[in-house]
Design an enzyme around this catalytic site. Structure first.
Site, PDB file in Angstrom:
ATOM      1  N   ASN A   1      14.237  12.989   0.925  1.00 37.04           N
ATOM      2  CA  ASN A   1      13.971  12.654   2.329  1.00 37.04           C
ATOM      3  C   ASN A   1      14.992  11.776   2.875  1.00 37.04           C
ATOM      4  OD1 ASN A   1      13.201   9.699   1.782  1.00 37.04           O
ATOM      5  ND2 ASN A   1      11.756  10.684   0.534  1.00 37.04           N
TER       6      ASN A   1
ATOM      7  N   ASP B   1       5.723  12.739  -2.153  1.00 37.66           N
ATOM      8  CA  ASP B   1       4.231  13.151  -2.353  1.00 37.66           C
ATOM      9  C   ASP B   1       3.982  14.479  -3.277  1.00 37.66           C
ATOM     10  OD1 ASP B   1       3.321  10.860  -0.858  1.00 37.66           O
ATOM     11  OD2 ASP B   1       3.788  11.922   0.944  1.00 37.66           O
TER      12      ASP B   1
ATOM     13  N   LYS C   1      20.339  26.973 -13.336  1.00 33.64           N
ATOM     14  CA  LYS C   1      20.278  27.095 -11.716  1.00 33.64           C
ATOM     15  C   LYS C   1      19.936  28.625 -11.350  1.00 33.64           C
ATOM     16  CE  LYS C   1      23.522  27.552  -7.870  1.00 33.64           C
ATOM     17  NZ  LYS C   1      24.735  28.204  -7.652  1.00 33.64           N
TER      18      LYS C   1
ATOM     19  N   PHE D   1       3.768   0.780   2.815  1.00 33.09           N
ATOM     20  CA  PHE D   1       4.280   1.147   4.213  1.00 33.09           C
ATOM     21  C   PHE D   1       3.712   2.419   4.599  1.00 33.09           C
ATOM     22  CE2 PHE D   1       8.031  -1.097   5.951  1.00 33.09           C
ATOM     23  CZ  PHE D   1       7.983  -2.287   4.958  1.00 33.09           C
TER      24      PHE D   1
ATOM     25  N   LYS E   1      -5.115   4.607   5.141  1.00 27.95           N
ATOM     26  CA  LYS E   1      -4.342   4.491   3.844  1.00 27.95           C
ATOM     27  C   LYS E   1      -4.629   3.003   3.212  1.00 27.95           C
ATOM     28  CE  LYS E   1      -0.898   7.242   4.438  1.00 27.95           C
ATOM     29  NZ  LYS E   1       0.308   7.747   4.850  1.00 27.95           N
TER      30      LYS E   1
ATOM     31  N   LYS F   1      -5.829   2.975  -0.474  1.00 25.02           N
ATOM     32  CA  LYS F   1      -4.866   2.426  -1.657  1.00 25.02           C
ATOM     33  C   LYS F   1      -5.269   1.084  -2.107  1.00 25.02           C
ATOM     34  CE  LYS F   1      -1.185   5.504  -0.103  1.00 25.02           C
ATOM     35  NZ  LYS F   1      -0.066   6.123  -0.795  1.00 25.02           N
TER      36      LYS F   1
HETATM   37  O1  C5P Z   1       0.457   8.124   1.461  1.00 30.03           O
HETATM   38  P1  C5P Z   1       1.611   7.809   1.867  1.00 30.03           P
HETATM   39  O2  C5P Z   1       2.946   8.456   0.901  1.00 30.03           O
HETATM   40  O3  C5P Z   1       1.791   8.286   3.188  1.00 30.03           O
HETATM   41  O4  C5P Z   1       1.768   6.181   1.472  1.00 30.03           O
HETATM   42  C1  C5P Z   1       2.845   5.630   1.861  1.00 30.03           C
HETATM   43  C2  C5P Z   1       2.909   4.315   0.964  1.00 30.03           C
HETATM   44  O5  C5P Z   1       2.507   4.684  -0.357  1.00 30.03           O
HETATM   45  C3  C5P Z   1       4.363   3.719   0.928  1.00 30.03           C
HETATM   46  O6  C5P Z   1       4.107   2.373   0.556  1.00 30.03           O
HETATM   47  C4  C5P Z   1       4.826   4.375  -0.304  1.00 30.03           C
HETATM   48  O7  C5P Z   1       5.605   3.673  -1.001  1.00 30.03           O
HETATM   49  C5  C5P Z   1       3.579   4.477  -1.338  1.00 30.03           C
HETATM   50  N1  C5P Z   1       3.524   5.746  -2.050  1.00 30.03           N
HETATM   51  C6  C5P Z   1       3.317   5.561  -3.391  1.00 30.03           C
HETATM   52  N2  C5P Z   1       3.174   6.728  -4.287  1.00 30.03           N
HETATM   53  C7  C5P Z   1       3.403   7.792  -3.912  1.00 30.03           C
HETATM   54  C8  C5P Z   1       3.736   8.030  -2.479  1.00 30.03           C
HETATM   55  C9  C5P Z   1       3.782   7.014  -1.589  1.00 30.03           C
HETATM   56  O8  C5P Z   1       3.009   4.425  -3.979  1.00 30.03           O
HETATM   57  N3  C5P Z   1       3.439   8.913  -4.513  1.00 30.03           N
END
Ligand code: C5P
Length: 403
Positions: free
Chosen positions: A211, A280, A289, A325, A339, A343
């Site tokens: 990304n 994600d 390849k 974040f 979120k 979390k």
């Molecule tokens: O669920 P989302 O990816 O939108 O959440 C964003 C937050 O979760 C950010 O703080 C990111 O660093 C964290 N994150 C995480 N593990 C993941 C994806 C995102 O801790 N696999």
């Protein structure tokens, strides 16, 4: 660097080939808004003409032999009273030894002797001189007296040899100054763990999914935490950024590697901030390849570990601040709040890359901070370092309330 504004910096230049690099340091200081004056030793003027320094600083250069030199009506040693910060770059073996023993036999060494605050020395010399016992003693003495030495780097030296002795790069010296000017003790004795940058997921042995995260926000957090006195660990995805001064950095690539590093480091952390843009979903990587055969390629993506949730399940959660974040583009507040709860965070920093001036890779950010206690703070668009400081002040406040 925003932070050097209006500081009065006195730059002492001694006789070494690295004197040319001091022109670049001076330019950085002037660009950062510092009021600068330059003093050169007689030997220094053989390497770089005083005109270069006077042009860059906008003021006459004081060079030996003692010349009539005025700063707001003051003369000579009064320059040492005028200056908020004294920097000697390059600092030769000669000036280090003289400064350590209080010898004042020319204009610069007299000013050094008369200056009563910490001086920053950036040594530069041949590697055998750098390891000479007398110079080792002088450096030790200067540090004991409260002065700061920016260690020279190793590498090619102007004398044609290689070794330690090369003056630190101007941006690194400036970084040191910035640290000296802004360190506080708000997070003294605390351990802060930050993740930053993107993750990169292999599709096959050549291709990747990633990304556009630049890592700037996370690096600013690490830098700010270090300036606030914390012991800082930074887990970084692949980014093109220098490690902030005094920060311990661990490089990773994939979400799985970041999860492992964060979980290992978090056990001893007081504050954990997940700033990284973690993938994600990650593909089931294939070896080799994949051939281009004209047919569509259906990628199968599997969800990655939610690092924040795993961090929340570690022992010691009740004495640790965990923050994340959220990058949202619609129903932002609602999504961020969801979120925060899902979390189990202490607070979450919501940003939207569509905000003008706060897009990917920008040096600024606009944050809305949502705390678990229900408070919402919407901050203006600011430099990422200032944003970082505010976030960490919030974390420090929460930590204080926990104690
Ligand atoms: O669920 P989302 O990816 O939108 O959440 C964003 C937050 O979760 C950010 O703080 C990111 O660093 C964290 N994150 C995480 N593990 C993941 C994806 C995102 O801790 N696999």
């Amino acid at each position: 660097m925003e932070s050097s504004a209006k500081r009065k910096v006195l730059l002492g230049v001694t006789g070494g080939i690295a004197a040319y690099k001091s022109c670049l340091l001076l330019r950085r200081l002037v660009e950062a808004g510092c009021d600068t004056r330059v003093v050169m030793t007689r030997h220094a003027t053989h390497f770089v003409g005083p005109l270069s320094f006077s042009t860059l600083s906008g003021h006459p250069v004081a060079a030996d032999p003692f010349e009539s030199y005025q700063v707001d009506g003051a003369e000579h040693v009064d320059l040492s009273v005028w200056a908020d910060q004294f920097v000697v770059a390059p600092a030769t073996a000669n000036i280090l030894a003289k400064s350590a023993t209080g010898i004042a036999d020319d204009f610069l060494s007299t000013l050094i002797c008369a200056y009563d605050r910490p001086i920053l020395f950036a040594p530069a010399m041949n590697h055998r001189m750098w390891s000479n016992a007398a110079i080792r003693r002088a450096c030790g003495q200067l540090q004991e007296d409260g002065h700061v030495l920016v260690e020279p780097g190793a590498g090619w030296l102007a004398c044609g040899e290689t070794g330690a002795g090369r003056m630190a790069e101007p941006e690194f010296i400036h970084e040191h100054l910035d640290w000296l000017w802004h360190r506080t003790s708000l997070l003294q004795g605390r351990r802060v763990l930050i993740s930053a940058g993107p993750t990169v997921e292999a599709v096959d042995e050549v291709r990747v999914l990633s990304n556009r995260s630049s890592g700037r926000m996370g690096f600013a957090l690490a830098r700010a935490a270090q300036r606030m006195g914390a012991e800082v660990r930074l887990v970084a995805g692949p980014v093109e950024l220098p490690t902030p001064l005094g920060v311990c950095r661990r490089d990773v690539r994939s979400a799985a590697q970041m999860a492992q590093a964060m979980l290992e480091e978090a056990a001893t952390a007081d504050v954990v901030i997940m700033c990284a843009a973690v993938a994600d979903y990650a593909p089931e990587a294939i070896s080799g390849k994949r051939k281009k055969d004209g047919s569509p390629w259906q990628l199968s993506l599997l969800p990655t570990v939610d690092i924040l949730r795993e961090l929340g399940a570690l022992p010691g959660r009740e004495t640790r601040i965990i923050a994340g974040f959220a990058l949202e583009m619609e129903r932002e507040l609602e999504q961020a709040r969801e979120k925060l709860q899902r979390k189990g965070l202490d607070f979450i920093c919501l940003n939207n890359p569509r905000t003008e001036g706060a897009d990917f890779g920008s040096t600024q950010n606009q944050i809305t901070l949502l705390d678990r206690d229900g408070t919402v703070q919407e901050w203006p668009l600011m430099d990422k370092l200032l944003v970082a400081e505010r976030i960490l002040r919030h974390a420090a406040l929460r930590l204080g309330n926990m104690a």
